[in-house]
Every structure is written in C-alpha cells, then in structure tokens.
Write a protein that holds these residues in place. Structure first.
Motif, PDB file in Angstrom:
ATOM      1  N   LYS A  26      -1.966  21.130 -10.872  1.00  8.01           N
ATOM      2  CA  LYS A  26      -1.129  21.653 -11.951  1.00  8.01           C
ATOM      3  C   LYS A  26      -0.724  23.090 -11.656  1.00  8.01           C
ATOM      4  O   LYS A  26      -1.401  23.812 -10.928  1.00  8.01           O
ATOM      5  CB  LYS A  26      -1.937  21.649 -13.260  1.00  8.01           C
ATOM      6  CG  LYS A  26      -2.286  20.267 -13.769  1.00  8.01           C
ATOM      7  CD  LYS A  26      -1.198  19.657 -14.630  1.00  8.01           C
ATOM      8  CE  LYS A  26      -1.119  20.280 -16.004  1.00  8.01           C
ATOM      9  NZ  LYS A  26       0.002  19.678 -16.779  1.00  8.01           N
ATOM     10  N   ARG A  81      -5.655  16.076 -10.501  1.00  7.55           N
ATOM     11  CA  ARG A  81      -4.279  16.458 -10.795  1.00  7.55           C
ATOM     12  C   ARG A  81      -4.039  17.906 -10.378  1.00  7.55           C
ATOM     13  O   ARG A  81      -4.819  18.790 -10.714  1.00  7.55           O
ATOM     14  CB  ARG A  81      -3.994  16.300 -12.295  1.00  7.55           C
ATOM     15  CG  ARG A  81      -2.517  16.337 -12.617  1.00  7.55           C
ATOM     16  CD  ARG A  81      -2.276  16.275 -14.113  1.00  7.55           C
ATOM     17  NE  ARG A  81      -2.495  14.965 -14.703  1.00  7.55           N
ATOM     18  CZ  ARG A  81      -1.575  14.000 -14.741  1.00  7.55           C
ATOM     19  NH1 ARG A  81      -0.388  14.187 -14.229  1.00  7.55           N
ATOM     20  NH2 ARG A  81      -1.850  12.850 -15.312  1.00  7.55           N
ATOM     21  N   GLU A 123     -10.605  13.429 -15.763  1.00  6.81           N
ATOM     22  CA  GLU A 123      -9.640  13.934 -14.797  1.00  6.81           C
ATOM     23  C   GLU A 123     -10.136  15.282 -14.278  1.00  6.81           C
ATOM     24  O   GLU A 123     -10.784  16.026 -15.007  1.00  6.81           O
ATOM     25  CB  GLU A 123      -8.288  14.113 -15.498  1.00  6.81           C
ATOM     26  CG  GLU A 123      -7.149  14.464 -14.588  1.00  6.81           C
ATOM     27  CD  GLU A 123      -5.788  14.382 -15.308  1.00  6.81           C
ATOM     28  OE1 GLU A 123      -5.334  13.262 -15.602  1.00  6.81           O
ATOM     29  OE2 GLU A 123      -5.199  15.444 -15.567  1.00  6.81           O
ATOM     30  N   ASP A 156       3.354  22.817 -18.557  1.00  8.00           N
ATOM     31  CA  ASP A 156       3.717  21.517 -19.122  1.00  8.00           C
ATOM     32  C   ASP A 156       4.295  20.545 -18.104  1.00  8.00           C
ATOM     33  O   ASP A 156       4.473  19.362 -18.404  1.00  8.00           O
ATOM     34  CB  ASP A 156       4.673  21.697 -20.311  1.00  8.00           C
ATOM     35  CG  ASP A 156       3.953  22.430 -21.447  1.00  8.00           C
ATOM     36  OD1 ASP A 156       2.777  22.105 -21.687  1.00  8.00           O
ATOM     37  OD2 ASP A 156       4.554  23.340 -22.035  1.00  8.00           O
ATOM     38  N   ALA A 157       4.567  21.050 -16.896  1.00 12.67           N
ATOM     39  CA  ALA A 157       5.032  20.136 -15.843  1.00 12.67           C
ATOM     40  C   ALA A 157       3.884  19.202 -15.478  1.00 12.67           C
ATOM     41  O   ALA A 157       2.721  19.599 -15.521  1.00 12.67           O
ATOM     42  CB  ALA A 157       5.489  20.938 -14.629  1.00 12.67           C
ATOM     43  N   GLU A 158       4.228  17.977 -15.141  1.00  6.16           N
ATOM     44  CA  GLU A 158       3.197  16.971 -14.878  1.00  6.16           C
ATOM     45  C   GLU A 158       2.323  17.261 -13.678  1.00  6.16           C
ATOM     46  O   GLU A 158       1.172  16.858 -13.615  1.00  6.16           O
ATOM     47  CB  GLU A 158       3.876  15.615 -14.643  1.00  6.16           C
ATOM     48  CG  GLU A 158       3.832  14.724 -15.851  1.00  6.16           C
ATOM     49  CD  GLU A 158       4.348  13.349 -15.514  1.00  6.16           C
ATOM     50  OE1 GLU A 158       3.696  12.660 -14.716  1.00  6.16           O
ATOM     51  OE2 GLU A 158       5.407  12.992 -16.057  1.00  6.16           O
ATOM     52  N   ARG A 205       5.051  12.969  -7.774  1.00  8.37           N
ATOM     53  CA  ARG A 205       4.312  12.670  -9.003  1.00  8.37           C
ATOM     54  C   ARG A 205       2.910  12.146  -8.733  1.00  8.37           C
ATOM     55  O   ARG A 205       1.941  12.540  -9.361  1.00  8.37           O
ATOM     56  CB  ARG A 205       5.071  11.610  -9.815  1.00  8.37           C
ATOM     57  CG  ARG A 205       6.231  12.171 -10.568  1.00  8.37           C
ATOM     58  CD  ARG A 205       5.737  12.812 -11.869  1.00  8.37           C
ATOM     59  NE  ARG A 205       6.737  13.715 -12.411  1.00  8.37           N
ATOM     60  CZ  ARG A 205       7.784  13.315 -13.101  1.00  8.37           C
ATOM     61  NH1 ARG A 205       7.973  12.044 -13.326  1.00  8.37           N
ATOM     62  NH2 ARG A 205       8.649  14.191 -13.558  1.00  8.37           N
ATOM     63  N   GLN A 206       2.831  11.218  -7.744  1.00  7.86           N
ATOM     64  CA  GLN A 206       1.546  10.549  -7.522  1.00  7.86           C
ATOM     65  C   GLN A 206       1.299  10.359  -6.039  1.00  7.86           C
ATOM     66  O   GLN A 206       2.209  10.038  -5.271  1.00  7.86           O
ATOM     67  CB  GLN A 206       1.559   9.180  -8.213  1.00  7.86           C
ATOM     68  CG  GLN A 206       0.264   8.396  -8.153  1.00  7.86           C
ATOM     69  CD  GLN A 206       0.188   7.443  -6.945  1.00  7.86           C
ATOM     70  OE1 GLN A 206       1.156   7.225  -6.248  1.00  7.86           O
ATOM     71  NE2 GLN A 206      -0.993   6.894  -6.712  1.00  7.86           N
ATOM     72  N   GLN A 210      -8.613  18.697 -12.868  1.00  6.79           N
ATOM     73  CA  GLN A 210      -7.341  19.402 -12.695  1.00  6.79           C
ATOM     74  C   GLN A 210      -7.549  20.640 -11.839  1.00  6.79           C
ATOM     75  O   GLN A 210      -8.421  21.457 -12.118  1.00  6.79           O
ATOM     76  CB  GLN A 210      -6.788  19.827 -14.057  1.00  6.79           C
ATOM     77  CG  GLN A 210      -6.460  18.650 -14.942  1.00  6.79           C
ATOM     78  CD  GLN A 210      -5.896  19.084 -16.278  1.00  6.79           C
ATOM     79  OE1 GLN A 210      -5.925  20.260 -16.633  1.00  6.79           O
ATOM     80  NE2 GLN A 210      -5.388  18.121 -17.040  1.00  6.79           N
ATOM     81  N   ASP A 237       4.009  23.952  -8.313  1.00  7.43           N
ATOM     82  CA  ASP A 237       4.044  22.754  -9.151  1.00  7.43           C
ATOM     83  C   ASP A 237       3.717  21.510  -8.341  1.00  7.43           C
ATOM     84  O   ASP A 237       4.559  20.669  -8.058  1.00  7.43           O
ATOM     85  CB  ASP A 237       5.357  22.603  -9.918  1.00  7.43           C
ATOM     86  CG  ASP A 237       6.566  22.620  -9.014  1.00  7.43           C
ATOM     87  OD1 ASP A 237       6.433  23.042  -7.863  1.00  7.43           O
ATOM     88  OD2 ASP A 237       7.649  22.197  -9.467  1.00  7.43           O
ATOM     89  N   THR A 292       1.087  16.930  -9.710  1.00  6.51           N
ATOM     90  CA  THR A 292       0.879  15.777  -8.830  1.00  6.51           C
ATOM     91  C   THR A 292      -0.463  15.159  -9.135  1.00  6.51           C
ATOM     92  O   THR A 292      -1.477  15.867  -9.153  1.00  6.51           O
ATOM     93  CB  THR A 292       0.885  16.228  -7.352  1.00  6.51           C
ATOM     94  OG1 THR A 292       2.124  16.860  -7.060  1.00  6.51           O
ATOM     95  CG2 THR A 292       0.666  15.053  -6.411  1.00  6.51           C
ATOM     96  N   ILE A 293      -0.477  13.866  -9.354  1.00  4.58           N
ATOM     97  CA  ILE A 293      -1.760  13.214  -9.578  1.00  4.58           C
ATOM     98  C   ILE A 293      -2.186  12.474  -8.311  1.00  4.58           C
ATOM     99  O   ILE A 293      -1.379  11.802  -7.669  1.00  4.58           O
ATOM    100  CB  ILE A 293      -1.737  12.302 -10.826  1.00  4.58           C
ATOM    101  CG1 ILE A 293      -3.152  11.830 -11.147  1.00  4.58           C
ATOM    102  CG2 ILE A 293      -0.815  11.110 -10.660  1.00  4.58           C
ATOM    103  CD1 ILE A 293      -3.493  11.852 -12.587  1.00  4.58           C
TER     104      ILE A 293
END
Ligand code: ASP
Ligand code: MG
Length: 439
Positions: free
Chosen positions: A275, A273, A214, A281-283, A239-240, A216, A222, A285-286
């Motif tokens: 971040k 991703r 991945e 710790d927030a996911e 999210r994606q 990042q 965020d 966007t991937i």
C-alpha cells in the motif's frame, strides 16, 4: 486482526508519524503495527558501532550527541502536552545514555547488534506515546519477547507463534498493538536482527503467527507496476500477483518484497498487500496464492549484466561438465542468474564482476570463452505454464526488432526472460508494454 508495517521513510518525520497514526486508527478495528526505525537511524547506529570497533569513543559520542539532538528536536512537533513531551524526552535520553554506555567496554558483534536494535525501540516509543496522548487504546509490545531465530539463524515460527499469542492474550482489549520490526533474539537469547530491511520479514512472521487476515506493507509507491515507470510511459499498478510471480520479480529490485520475507505469509496463505502511504485509498497490489490463468502481469528489467559463454565439443554427451563450470562460479561466490544451453555450449549471466577475470581464466580450461558486458535481463512474469499456448510467442514477438542474446523459458511456470543489450532496454520494455498490456 490485520498487520500493518511502515518503513523508515513512512515514520521519517513527526508529520509522517502523525499520518501513520491516522492510517492505523481509521478502521477502528484491532490492528497490529510493525514499525521500522526513522529513516537514516539504523545507518547512524551502524556508524556508532563502527567507531566503537575502531576504538574511537569520541567519534561514537559525537554521533550519539547529534542523534540525541535530532530526536529531541522532534518532540515539540509531535506532542501537544508537556506530559508526553517529557515522557518521550526521558525515553530518548535513556536510550542515548544506553548507547553511550557501550563506549566504555569491550566491543563485539553482540554489542553491535544491541546498538542497531535501538532505532526501532525509539520509533515505536514515539508513535505509541503519540497515540496515547490522543487517547487511543494502544500498547507497545517488545519484539524481543517473541521474535526469535533458531540455531541456523532462521526465524523460529513455532516459538514466535506460541510467545506472541501469549503476549496478545495478556494484553487483550487494545485497539492498536505496536511492535518493533527487524529486532529479535537469537537461539542463545542474545539481541539480534533479521538483517537490513528485515521489518518486512517481521510483519510477515507476525501475520503468520497470529493468523492475520491480511499483512499490509506500506511504502511510498502505489504497489508494484506492470513495467518500469522510470523507462516506460503509462505503466499501471498491478492489482494482484501470485506469491510465485512476486518471487520472480523480486530479483529485479522492483521495490517488492524479498521472497524469503513473504515465505511465512505464503505458507500460511495470508495475503500481503503493498500500500502507498501517499495514496492510502488506492488498492495497491495484493500478493496471494491465487493464480489468474492466462494473464501476463508484469515486465521488469535488470541492467549491468554480464553474459559468459563457454563452448566446448567436450560438453557433447559428457556428464559432469556443467558441474565443473558451476563450481568455478561457486568458488568465487558469484551467483549465476540466467542460463541457456545448447549441446556444445552454455551461456550464463552474472551481476557481480568482482571475480570475472579469475572466472574466465579458469573456464578457459574447459572451452572457448566469450564475454558480453553491458547487457540487460528482461523478465516477463505471469501465468506462463508451458501448456498455455501463445504467451511466449507474444513476448518473443515484442522483441522482433531487438537483437536477443539469450532466452530462458520453462525454468518456472511464471517467467520468460530475455537477455539483450542495455542500450536496447527502453525499446524492449516499451514494445513489451505495447504488446502485452494494450487495452
Ligand atoms: N531499520 C532496519 C533497516 O534500516 C530494518 C528495516 O527498516 O526494515 O534496515
Ligand atoms: Mg525497508
């Protein structure tokens, strides 16, 4: 291995550097870290080069002295031992003396590129020393050993892959590999760079070269939001995104990556991703190659757009009409962003109005020209394949109380765009959010 890239503000102060160090070591797994220069530094280096171009070495020296003072001022906060304070101090002094050495000689773009590269060398040195002081198995790599562009000034992924994997094989067993973003060598073995903001590109190329799990990209937001949070309330992080959807959104400056920059990751199928350093710790966007069917992902807007319409009965059935029109824009190096056509007219939008007058004068040779200023492009992104039914109608329905100047649909499978008045932007974005993202 994962690649983690941190931009200028993420390493902008000793405190932020410590936070970055915490983030890159917390998984305990081998990680490749790409860093930008501390925020403001690349601009300062450009300023130094500018003084040197203008043959003003005193001006350059003054800026170098200030830069040196600023960097030396970070040492006490970043390191706890004399050994590492001294080590890093020596490096900063050496760097600044290197910058001073340019004030004596002939100055060309070659020297300028060598100067602007130094910000990344300083930031990576500071962070690696911090990690070493803490006893972490970290190693500093030199991006000039493996990052390279070809004769067309495009990254040479084949070269990067071979060299970088050799460098990693020579340096096996480390937990953290740190390298400079942005800097590279060109096909003539000179120091060069991947253009401003190019550290994201470095991360994507490195990720592709080492076949990372991945990539990042860490920033201060965020991820990508489903609408403009400055205009609309209650926006949410997406999210994606598919790589194509991300490319559509990039034009809107939605704090997302430049499409060319994610290209290497896209072709290698490596997820990127986004971040947030403030909320690790927030996911985030991937961005990957997956396409979620039947889903609208995000809405974005771009202001200060000018629409130009050219209407001519000569366009009817004529070939070559559009070419002539486009050539006029091309000759003034003005990109066209959105186009709609009818049988006897074509409307286009542009962002830069530097040559608007000349363009309009020339277009008048071919038809009647109308210009609308203070317009705004609204772009809806998601799975908008023409075979799907209903999505374009939901989007157009959201615009039912708003005068729409142009609609563009079918240019790709991922987008429908509307051109409206800037003054209607808030209402349009809000209405789209209500229609598309209501739960
Ligand atoms: N330091 C470079 C710049 O300011 C590269 C980057 O930050 O991505 O443009
Ligand atoms: Mg950046």
């Amino acid at each position: 291995m994962e690649v983690m890239k941190f931009g200028g503000t993420s390493v902008g102060t000793p405190q932020r550097m410590k936070e970055v160090s915490e983030l890159i070591t917390r998984s305990g797994k081998p990680t490749f870290v790409v860093l930008s220069a501390m925020s403001g530094t690349t601009n300062t280096l450009i300023e130094i080069a500018d003084y040197l171009y203008k043959k003003n070495p005193e001006g350059a020296n003054e800026v170098i002295n200030n830069l040196e003072r600023k960097y030396l001022g970070h040492l006490d906060e970043l390191y706890s031992t004399e050994e590492y304070k001294q080590k890093t101090k020596d490096f900063i002094l050496e760097e600044c003396n290197y910058l001073r050495s340019f004030t004596k000689d002939l100055f060309t773009s070659f020297e300028e590129k060598a100067i602007v590269a130094q910000g990344e060398f300083i930031s990576t040195n500071m962070v690696v020393n911090y990690l070493l002081e803490k006893g972490i198995k970290a190693v500093l790599l030199n991006s000039l050993d493996f990052m390279r562009t070809d004769k067309n000034a495009e990254p040479d992924l084949q070269f990067i892959r071979t060299k970088l994997n050799a460098v990693l094989a020579e340096n096996s067993g480390y937990q953290i590999y740190i390298a400079q973003g942005f800097v590279c060598k060109n096909a003539y073995d000179e120091i060069d760079n991947l253009q401003r903001g190019g550290s994201d590109y470095t991360a994507s190329l490195v990720g592709a070269a080492i076949n990372a799990e991945e990539i990042q990209i860490w920033t201060d937001i965020d991820g990508m939001h489903n609408n403009d949070p400055r205009v609309v309330d209650n926006t949410e992080a997406v999210r994606q995104l598919n790589f194509e959807e991300a490319s559509e959104l990039a034009y809107f400056g939605a704090k997302i990556l430049h499409p060319t920059c994610v290209q290497p990751a896209k072709y290698s199928g490596i997820p990127v991703r986004l971040k947030n350093t403030m909320e690790p710790d927030a996911e985030g966007t991937i961005i990957n190659n997956e396409l979620v069917r039947g889903k609208i992902k995000a809405v974005a807007a771009k202001d200060k757009i000018t629409a130009i319409k050219i209407k001519s009965s000569r366009m009817l059935g004529a070939s070559g009409f559009l070419r002539k029109v486009f050539e006029i824009f091309e000759s003034y190096q003005t990109p066209i962003d959105m186009i709609t056509t009818s049988e006897v007219g074509v409307s286009m939008t542009i962002e830069s109005v530097t040559h608007l007058e000349e363009i309009v004068t020339e277009l008048k040779k071919y038809g009647t020209v109308t210009v609308d200023s203070d317009m705004c492009i609204i772009c809806v992104v998601g799975d908008l394949d023409w075979n799907n039914i209903g999505f374009e109608t939901i989007a157009t329905d959201a615009m039912k109380n708003i005068p729409v100047r142009m609609i563009s649909y079918g240019g790709s499978n991922y987008n429908i765009s509307f051109l409206i008045k800037e003054s209607d932007k808030k209402a349009a974005l809000q209405s789209l959010s209500n229609q598309l993202f209501k739960h």
